[in-house]
Design a protein around this motif. Structure first.
Motif, PDB file in Angstrom:
ATOM      1  N   GLU B  69       0.827  -1.199   0.000  1.00 49.79           N
ATOM      2  CA  GLU B  69       0.000   0.000   0.000  1.00 49.79           C
ATOM      3  C   GLU B  69       0.871   1.263   0.000  1.00 49.79           C
ATOM      4  OE1 GLU B  69      -3.432  -0.201   2.602  1.00 49.79           O
ATOM      5  OE2 GLU B  69      -3.330  -2.382   2.667  1.00 49.79           O
ATOM      6  N   ASP B 370     -10.665  -6.161  -0.998  1.00 48.43           N
ATOM      7  CA  ASP B 370      -9.956  -6.896  -2.048  1.00 48.43           C
ATOM      8  C   ASP B 370      -8.652  -7.423  -1.476  1.00 48.43           C
ATOM      9  OD1 ASP B 370      -7.664  -5.009  -2.671  1.00 48.43           O
ATOM     10  OD2 ASP B 370      -9.376  -3.694  -2.935  1.00 48.43           O
ATOM     11  N   ALA B 372      -5.680  -6.742  -2.052  1.00 45.33           N
ATOM     12  CA  ALA B 372      -4.607  -5.796  -1.782  1.00 45.33           C
ATOM     13  C   ALA B 372      -4.751  -5.139  -0.422  1.00 45.33           C
ATOM     14  CB  ALA B 372      -4.570  -4.718  -2.877  1.00 45.33           C
ATOM     15  N   ARG B 373      -5.924  -5.233   0.174  1.00 44.63           N
ATOM     16  CA  ARG B 373      -6.160  -4.490   1.403  1.00 44.63           C
ATOM     17  C   ARG B 373      -6.878  -5.316   2.460  1.00 44.63           C
ATOM     18  NH1 ARG B 373      -7.979   1.611   0.561  1.00 44.63           N
ATOM     19  NH2 ARG B 373      -6.807   1.818   2.484  1.00 44.63           N
TER      20      ARG B 373
END
Lengths: 173, 507
Positions: B69, B370, B372-373
């Motif tokens: 991130e 999602d 990614a997080r």
């Protein structure tokens, strides 16, 4: 909850939205005319809003160039292009919420970018100190991007005594 | 073979003896050890493959490249910044090279309270030795301390605090100081220049920009990994399938439980729970003279006065010098506007000392919107908050004893500026509250903890999931408790142990 572009919608978003991602719906707001060229990630008007926010995040006086006098906006745009899309998608909507949120959060009928410096500082402080984690997160996203981009500018470094990267590294010109 | 996938590559279907997900301190070790024994290994790393020629020593370019991130991962309430790597080599590419073996009292705690009878110092010795040899771990000499670390050492000694010069995994270091942004000189002996080349030379197929999104099992046995290409620009590409009867998840204590939770094959309520963060608070000292703390080895001294794991293996804190570059330093200083810039004008005079907590506090990881997080949730216990506040007092004492004229404490939204002679009891009075002071973590851990009882643990003493045969975890997720020390060597040594257990089974 489906975000609305109304005052009520803003209030609902500020108070109850669980994810900044939901704010991406706000991209439908009308764009403002701007002299800035569009970036790879942000539109020209989004960059203009970002610039007005960053000018209050970083206030160097006469000691160093102002944020918008450097290429920091380009750096912000480049960083956001390099980051994973799910992380950056909410940023345009966040910028518009800062720009137009003054109507709701500060009870003022002037957009952020057309407010005085004192009013802008008060508005940003409202974001920073908000009891809503989402607003605080939004503030820190813009603050941290502004700081990282500004202090990445070579012309700023003399004012803070930073000597910069070494030149003998691999890949250096 | 190390291959970075692009969005234009076609679908990938591979067969392997072992599929390793992640290439950091755990995954790289597992991949190298198993490939070196002649087995077919496929490594899936979600991040790109950067090398030293990509490391430009510029924050704006390196932070988005090297960190999850972009260096802005936070707990769900925004109260703790969590820094983790996302590239071939994982966090070892950006870490600061403290190289500690697992403290004996922690191993004893894991044996006594978590049933890990085999985790004795003697049993761990071969793994420690292999890791230390591969990472070229050695003692830092006093002459190698940079200005900040020398000042902190002198301050600690003046106060009579226990501390020492540490060991590290660097070879031929020139003291440029940019370890946090990736070593431009290949002096840092990260996984990128040690175990990854070893795995590559032994025939492992290492894929970068290959995100695992699901693990499937059949009949209680690991079967295959499904994933997708996410290229270095974030563009989605073809699908990936790796068929393997042994799958090792080494994606870190956030992504590993996230992946396993999403896969739905480990019905264990402990999965994702027990998150420890080693939360830290950084106090910035300002000296009269420029100290250019960003040059030289960033961390080489370590104050252990306030942790005695023999007496209490559950709690304590250590103090560590820390320096940063302009952008990160600016982010760490609270507030904004002209006052913030005034602090930054003294950047060359600035050096940090952080208090890092051996935390009893716990949180959990939950799947986010999602892959990614993932969501991190963490609550700070009152006794841990009190220890952090006490640690801040000692940080300030050391900084003043080291010659600092002023100390900035990162309370939010307004920082607290302390002058020499101020009453430091204000720090214990104000205390530490989430959201009211800047906290950071570089050591999330324990979310798939190891133990002998599936009611309290996710994996057994060799890292194998109780619920799925052939599914292993090899990263900081497996620590049964907070480690209370820098985790790189422990992670690698436990992964080495897992690898040799898998090898015994494969042969």
């Amino acid at each position: 909850m489906e975000p609305k572009t109304t005052r009520r919608g803003f209030l609902a978003l500020a108070g109850a939205t669980a994810s900044l991602a939901a704010l991406s719906q706000l991209r439908a707001l009308p764009a403002q005319a701007s002299a800035l060229p569009a970036g790879s990630f942000f539109s020209a008007d989004e960059l203009a809003i970002f610039g007005s926010v960053a000018e209050r995040i970083v206030v160097p006086g006469d000691a160093a160039p102002r944020f918008t006098q450097t290429r920091a906006l380009e750096t912000v745009d480049r960083m956001c292009t390099a980051l994973s899309p799910p992380l950056t998608e909410p940023l345009p909507a966040l910028l518009r919420l800062v720009e137009y949120g003054t109507f709701v959060f500060d009870f003022r009928f002037a957009r952020f970018s057309r407010s005085s410096a004192e009013q802008q500082d008060a508005s940003l402080r409202g974001w920073m100190e908000s009891r809503f984690a989402l607003r605080r997160l939004g503030f820190y996203a813009l603050r941290n991007l502004s700081l990282l981009a500004y202090y990445a500018q070579d012309e700023v470094w003399p004012a803070i005594g930073y000597a910069g990267p070494l030149q003998d590294r691999k890949g250096a010109a | 073979m190390i291959r970075e996938l692009t969005a234009r590559d076609g679908d990938l279907v591979l067969d392997a003896d072992v599929c390793v997900i992640g290439s950091g301190a755990g995954g790289a070790v597992v991949a190298a050890e198993i490939a070196a024994a002649g087995h077919r290994v496929v490594v899936l790393e979600q991040g790109p493959h950067w090398t030293s020629s990509d490391f430009t020593q510029r924050e704006d370019e390196m932070l988005p490249k090297l960190f999850e991130e972009g260096g802005m991962r936070q707990t769900a309430d925004g109260s703790v910044l969590v820094l983790q790597g996302r590239n071939i080599g994982g966090s070892t590419v950006h870490n600061l090279c403290y190289a500690f073996r697992t403290p004996d009292p922690i191993l004893a705690l894991w044996r006594e309270e978590h049933g890990l009878e085999e985790l004795t110092p003697q049993a761990m010795e071969p793994s420690f030795a292999r890791v230390e040899r591969q990472l070229k771990i050695k003692q830092i000499h006093e002459a190698e301390l940079n200005v900040l670390n020398r000042k902190i050492r002198d301050g600690a000694r003046a106060l009579g605090y226990s501390g020492f010069v540490t060991r590290h995994n660097r070879e031929g270091c020139i003291g440029a100081g940019y370890c946090l942004l990736g070593c431009s000189y290949d002096a840092k002996q990260s996984m990128l220049v040690t175990y990854i080349p070893k795995a590559d030379a032994a025939g492992a197929q290492i894929y970068a920009c290959a995100r695992a999104s699901r693990i499937e099992a059949s009949g209680g046995r690991a079967q295959r990994v499904l994933g997708q290409v996410i290229d270095r620009h974030g563009e989605e590409g073809a699908s990936i399938e790796v068929r393997a009867n042994t799958i090792v998840v080494s994606a870190g204590a956030v992504a590993t439980p996230d992946l396993l939770l999403r896969s739905g094959i480990v019905p264990n309520p402990q999965l994702g729970a027990n998150l420890h963060l080693h939360p830290s608070v950084l106090l910035a000292g300002f000296w009269e003279e420029p100290i250019h703390a960003y040059r030289g080895i960033p961390q080489s001294y370590y104050i252990d006065e306030f942790i005695d794991l023999e007496k209490n293996p559950h709690a304590g804190y250590v103090l560590m010098p820390i320096s940063g570059f302009p952008g990160l330093s600016a982010v760490n200083l609270p507030g904004f506007g002209s006052d913030h810039f005034a602090s930054m004008q003294r950047f060359a005079h600035m050096g940090g000392l952080l208090v890092l907590l051996h935390d009893r506090s716990q949180g959990h990881v939950a799947p986010g919107s999602d892959l990614a997080r993932p969501e991190l949730h963490y609550a700070l216990r009152a006794d841990d908050a009190a220890l952090l506040a006490e640690g801040m007092v000692h940080c300030a004492k050391v900084l003043f004893a080291a010659g600092a004229r002023q100390v900035v404490v990162p309370y939010l939204p307004e920082a607290l500026l302390l002058e020499r002679g101020d009453d430091l009891a204000i720090l214990t009075r104000r205390g530490v509250e989430l959201g009211k002071i800047a906290l950071a973590s570089t050591h999330p851990q324990s979310t798939c903890r190891m133990g002998d009882d599936p009611k309290h643990a996710v994996v057994d003493a060799f890292g194998e999931c109780f619920d799925v045969s052939g599914l292993f975890v090899a990263d900081m997720s497996v620590f049964p408790t907070s480690l209370g020390a820098p985790p790189q060597v422990t992670t690698a040594a436990l992964a080495d142990r897992t690898a040799h257990h898998i090898l015994s089974r494969l042969s």
